[in-house]
Design a protein around this motif. Structure first.
Motif, short mmCIF file in Angstrom:
data_model
loop_
_atom_site.label_atom_id
_atom_site.label_comp_id
_atom_site.label_asym_id
_atom_site.label_seq_id
_atom_site.Cartn_x
_atom_site.Cartn_y
_atom_site.Cartn_z
N TYR A 276 0.83 -1.20 0.00
CA TYR A 276 0.00 0.00 0.00
C TYR A 276 0.87 1.25 0.00
O TYR A 276 2.00 1.25 0.48
N GLU B 148 -3.88 3.52 -0.99
CA GLU B 148 -4.20 2.79 -2.21
C GLU B 148 -3.30 1.56 -2.30
O GLU B 148 -2.10 1.64 -2.04
N PHE C 26 -1.17 -1.01 -4.32
CA PHE C 26 -0.51 -1.06 -5.62
C PHE C 26 0.20 -2.39 -5.86
O PHE C 26 0.66 -2.64 -6.98
N TYR D 46 7.29 0.35 -9.41
CA TYR D 46 5.94 0.90 -9.52
C TYR D 46 6.03 2.41 -9.42
O TYR D 46 6.64 2.96 -8.50
N LEU E 218 4.23 5.68 -8.62
CA LEU E 218 3.06 6.09 -7.86
C LEU E 218 2.26 7.19 -8.54
O LEU E 218 1.05 7.32 -8.32
N ARG F 33 0.80 5.36 -11.79
CA ARG F 33 0.23 4.06 -11.42
C ARG F 33 0.62 2.98 -12.42
O ARG F 33 -0.19 2.13 -12.83
#
Length: 591
Positions: free
Chosen positions: A475, A485, A487, A518, A520, A523
């Motif tokens: 998260y 969120e 991910f 990843y 952020l 996304r």
């Protein structure tokens, strides 16, 4: 047996094209390096030459009466040769030449009178020709390729033309290679001097493979104990690996030059390197022999010299901090200022066991265990600003119901993990160290939030324990918006690092491991693949990343670098009609 054509202009074999096309089947090669043919034209004509059935390379040239080359065909290897052009009335010569083994060939030549034939006003009677012109690069449009992806250079990207030559006769050669990728023709790697034709481009045979992932040279087994692996700052990477003498040494890769420097060479284990810019800090030795060393880009300095254990060194742009264990129950935090070499300690109280430092600029956080009582309120997370010279500030306060640990810091924001006696875990943070009080990311008693990392206003962490595992995963919690969120939608993973909007993490499934990024902000996930079975421990800096890998758990000996800053690439080329050449550069946009 076919009569051999002459080997000089004076002995050239005559072709009477006035009676139609002529075909000659002969041999060339070995000691017979050249064959010459001669023909005359009485009017302006369309000339067509083909050279086929070759077993080795043979080039062909067309010469005028002054023996000047006016057209050529120089296809690579055993490819057929051809010349198509318009000639004025006059005398001409065909020259075949080779430096290879003997081969047979079939030469077919024809000349068809052009409409309105006869010697044009600008021609040269007895040997005039239309002047040869260099190829024109009509289209040269950059190709957009995904980072670490492949693209095809087609006719819409690169197109050259020549009024006197066909697409198959326009020969390109690579003059400079791409810096961040490779060129292929039908899957075969091209180098400087490699050739391809306009026909190859027209038929989508030319491709470019962008290389954002590079393998870093390494000597042996990489030290991955306690999830150490490699660490990155900018394009510089540091790691500890065996050097063949039975112990681990420290190595530095400079991305700007691609050079690897061995920073240590001794008989002890050097490990746990950290890097900021060109400064590297590490632990040399173990137990009471463990000391801290600093490399500043040119020289190495020993920061500690004693008979106790110095470990867990961290580095920022201004300071080095580490943990010094003075007894089995007591440690303190030490620091070294990079600008002037000032050394000091945060607190030397024998009742305080200060461990696990983290640093951001001049700001340091650490965990304090109050030795006389594990439930005393003096246990907790502490903060100190080394630049201000003021004492430490207690950020969290101990209790018999929980333990606060794993502190991290970014700017003036501190985050840590709270482990409750009953088994639940929460992530807490303090975004304003001047105002007492902490906030909790999620207070649910059914969720276990652990292993926080922070960069700016983003906190990333691991969540477990949700009913049926439906909410387990990785998260991100944004302090500014107060929202979280997921991910990483898998329970088997570890988050290794965060810098800005980029997170590095390792996925584990079925006995294998994979390295991942990843973003952020966008996304966007990205799997990093260096081509080995096990890959992970991803360290990120800016848009770049470094990670380790190998064939199995006992063979982690590979190191990889991902360059996320590459925005473009190019290669140089020439294109020739066999006589005249035009030079160019083809560009790539990396997305």
């Amino acid at each position: 047996m076919a009569r051999d054509s002459g080997n000089t202009l004076l002995s050239a074999r005559s072709l009477n094209l006035a009676t139609g096309a002529k075909t000659r089947r002969e041999t060339i090669g070995g000691t017979d390096l050249r064959d010459f043919f001669k023909f005359n034209l009485t009017s302006r004509s369309s000339f067509d030459l083909s050279l086929k059935k070759l077993r080795s390379n043979v080039d062909v040239s067309l010469l005028d009466s002054t023996r000047k080359v006016i057209a050529s065909s120089r296809q690579p290897a055993r490819r057929s040769e051809s010349i198509k052009t318009t000639l004025d009335a006059g005398t001409f010569y065909i020259r075949l030449n080779t430096k290879e083994a003997t081969t047979g060939y079939q030469l077919t030549v024809s000349a068809t009178p052009a409409p309105g034939g006869g010697t044009p006003g600008g021609g040269t009677p007895g040997g005039g020709t239309l002047p040869n012109t260099a190829p024109t690069i009509a289209t040269n449009t950059a190709l957009t390729v995904n980072r670490n992806g492949t693209g095809t250079i087609g006719r819409a990207n690169l197109l050259s033309s020549d009024t006197q030559q066909t697409a198959d006769q326009l020969l390109y050669r690579v003059t400079t290679l791409p810096a961040n990728g490779s060129l292929f023709l039908n899957g075969t790697l091209l180098g400087v001097g490699s050739a391809f034709t306009q026909t190859d481009i027209d038929n989508n045979r030319l491709t470019y493979k962008q290389t954002a992932i590079k393998s870093i040279p390494n000597t042996g087994q990489i030290d991955t104990g306690s999830t150490r692996g490699a660490k990155i700052s900018g394009s510089n990477v540091v790691w500890a690996a065996e050097d063949g003498t039975g112990d681990t040494e420290i190595f530095l890769y400079r991305g700007s030059t691609g050079a690897v420097t061995q920073l240590t060479n001794n008989a002890v284990n050097d490990r746990s390197p950290e890097i900021f810019g060109s400064n590297v800090v590490w632990q040399s030795g173990t137990g009471n022999d463990a000391e801290i060393f600093l490399y500043n880009g040119t020289t190495t300095t020993q920061l500690s010299t004693n008979t106790v254990e110095d470990s867990k060194a961290k580095i920022s742009d201004g300071y080095v901090v580490w943990q010094r264990q003075t007894s089995s129950t007591q440690s303190d935090i030490r620091y070294y200022r990079l600008s002037d070499g000032t050394r000091g300690s945060v607190d030397l109280d024998a009742d305080n066991d200060d461990i696990d430092p983290a640093i951001s600029g001049s700001k340091v956080v650490f965990k304090r265990n109050y030795v006389p009582s594990s439930s005393d309120s003096r246990n907790g997370i502490y903060f100190v600003d080394l630049a201000s010279g003021t004492g430490e500030t207690q950020v969290s306060f101990g209790s018999s119901g929980y333990t606060d640990r794993r502190p991290q810091i970014s700017g003036s924001t501190v985050v840590w993990e709270r482990d409750f006696t009953g088994g639940n875990m929460d992530i807490l943070y303090d975004a304003d160290l001047l105002v007492p009080g902490a906030s909790t990311v999620n207070t649910s008693v059914t969720l276990g939030d652990e292993a926080p990392l922070i960069s700016g206003s983003n906190i990333v962490f691991r969540r477990t324990g949700s009913p049926g595992g439906t909410q387990d995963g990785g998260y991100v919690f944004n302090i500014t918006t107060g929202t979280e969120e997921r991910f990483i939608p898998t329970p088997s993973f570890s988050i290794n690092s965060i810098d800005g909007n980029l997170v590095g993490w390792t996925g584990n499934m079925g006995g294998s491991a994979n390295a991942n990024l990843y973003n952020l902000t966008t996304r966007t996930p990205l799997t990093l693949d260096g081509g080995v079975a096990l890959q992970g421990l991803v360290s990120v800096s800016g848009a770049n990343a470094a990670w380790v890998g190998g064939a199995g758990p006992g063979t982690i000996d590979r190191l990889f670098f991902y360059d996320g800053t590459i925005a473009s690439d190019s290669f140089g080329f020439s294109v020739s009609d066999g006589s005249l050449t035009t030079n160019g550069t083809f560009n790539f946009t990396v997305a």
